[in-house]
Enzyme design. Structure first.
Site: not given
Ligand code: AMP
Ligand code: TRP
Length: 342
Positions: A113, A205, A208
């Protein structure tokens, strides 16, 4: 017997996507039957990168509503907003003061980041994992369900609890062993769907923050948009879908999504699609995605029509969370030697 405690959270930044659902929230739903579950919307984490103040409250509500729409049941789970429980910030400060700087500097997510942000990096972004440790440790969580990308942060939370708090500040019991101040949590990383990859690049991955909207399917995308994004998803010139071929990351990802979203599982999905061309597979995947998301979208629409209901859920959640968090905070303050506050 007391149920093991589970805590997890998602940031209210941008729309939740299939990765968030399959890697995180969907697994929480199953845990409600067997565990004492706490789920928060981590709004304090959302301001570790520049944010839009006019958007934060609405995004926080939206994320909480999506938890419920995905099947988190406020009768069985404590659903709350992180910043509504001030103990999170307060414990984070206490933990900051015992966490070595170089532990944070080597966090992969921070480095990634930070590179993206150039000279705009805040202290908060570096400190993000300590706040996350506070989130977890405040609730004496036994298990923390997260996607694979969060494993390193979980390790950090364990190290802080064990090496920096318990080992140094735990009182000694009769046997000379320190009595733990904080419970040391375990990560819970489920293999299937643990990592959903981008639709436009099978090696990165689904995220968002990807500027290309076509790289992800969000939980509120209408059916036509889901179909369009899948139609445009990156493919390869090879016929037939398969798992485990390192040369074909897109196949692996899309077949994996189909296996989960259709409910068929990996073996059946792999057999069904082994000889299938992309032209036949994509509509199949699109239909599975649309159908899997239909009940989530319907429940979300109902919740949006009744904002008072969500307010009630979050107020009740806050009260339950506050009681648990405050007790842990006081225990930690005492261990660190603070003057008791009346
Ligand atoms: P975030 O979007 O970074 O706030 O992630 C929120 C939750 O979603 C966390 O537990 C991440 O590990 C999971 N997560 C986010 N992106 C992915 C992805 N592409 N695949 C699987 N899990 C994800
Ligand atoms: N860092 C997590 C993520 O990006 C979100 C998070 C914050 C979290 N606090 C948490 C997850 C506590 C689990 C437990 O996904």
């Amino acid at each position: 017997m007391q149920r093991a405690r589970v805590l997890s959270g998602v940031q209210p930044t941008g729309a939740l996507h299939l990765g968030n659902w399959l890697g995180a929230i969907r697994n929480w739903v199953h845990l409600q039957d067997s565990h004492d579950t706490f789920f928060c919307v981590v709004d304090l984490h959302a301001i570790t990168v520049p944010h839009e103040p006019g958007q934060l409250a609405a995004d926080t509500r939206k994320t909480a509503a999506l938890y419920l729409a995905c099947g988190i049941d406020p009768a069985r789970s404590t659903v709350f907003v992180q910043s509504h429980v001030p103990a999170h910030s307060e414990l984070a400060w206490l933990l900051n003061c015992v966490t070595p700087l170089n532990w944070l500097e080597r966090m992969i997510q921070f480095k990634e980041k930070a590179i993206k942000q150039g000279d705009q990096v805040s202290v908060g972004l570096l400190d993000y994992p300590v706040l996350m440790a506070a989130d977890i440790l405040l609730y004496d969580a036994d298990l923390v369900p997260v996607g694979e990308d969060q494993k390193q942060h979980l390790e950090l939370a364990r190290d802080i609890a064990q090496q920096r708090i318990n080992a140094r500040f735990g009182r000694k019991g009769a046997d000379g062993e320190p009595i733990p101040v904080l419970k040391v949590p375990e990560p819970l990383i489920l293999k299937e769907g643990a990592r959903v990859m981008s639709l436009t690049d099978g090696r990165s991955k689904m995220s968002k923050s990807d500027p290309n909207e076509g790289s992800r399917i969000t939980l509120l995308d209408p059916p036509e948009l889901i179909t369009k994004k899948i139609k445009r998803a990156k493919t390869d010139p090879v016929m037939g879908l398969e798992f485990g071929n390192p040369e074909r990351p897109e196949t692996d990802n899309l077949l994996g999504l189909y296996a989960i979203l259709s409910g068929k599982g990996r073996e059946v999905a792999a057999a069904e699609c082994a000889a299938m061309g992309w032209g036949s597979f994509k509509p199949l995947l699109a239909e599975a995605a649309v159908e899997a998301l239909r009940p989530v979208q319907q429940r979300y629409a109902e919740l949006s029509a009744d904002p008072a209901e969500l307010d009630r859920v979050l107020a009740a959640g806050r009260e339950r969370a506050q009681a648990v968090a405050q007790a842990t905070l006081e225990r930690t303050r005492e261990a660190l030697g603070f003057l008791a506050r009346g």
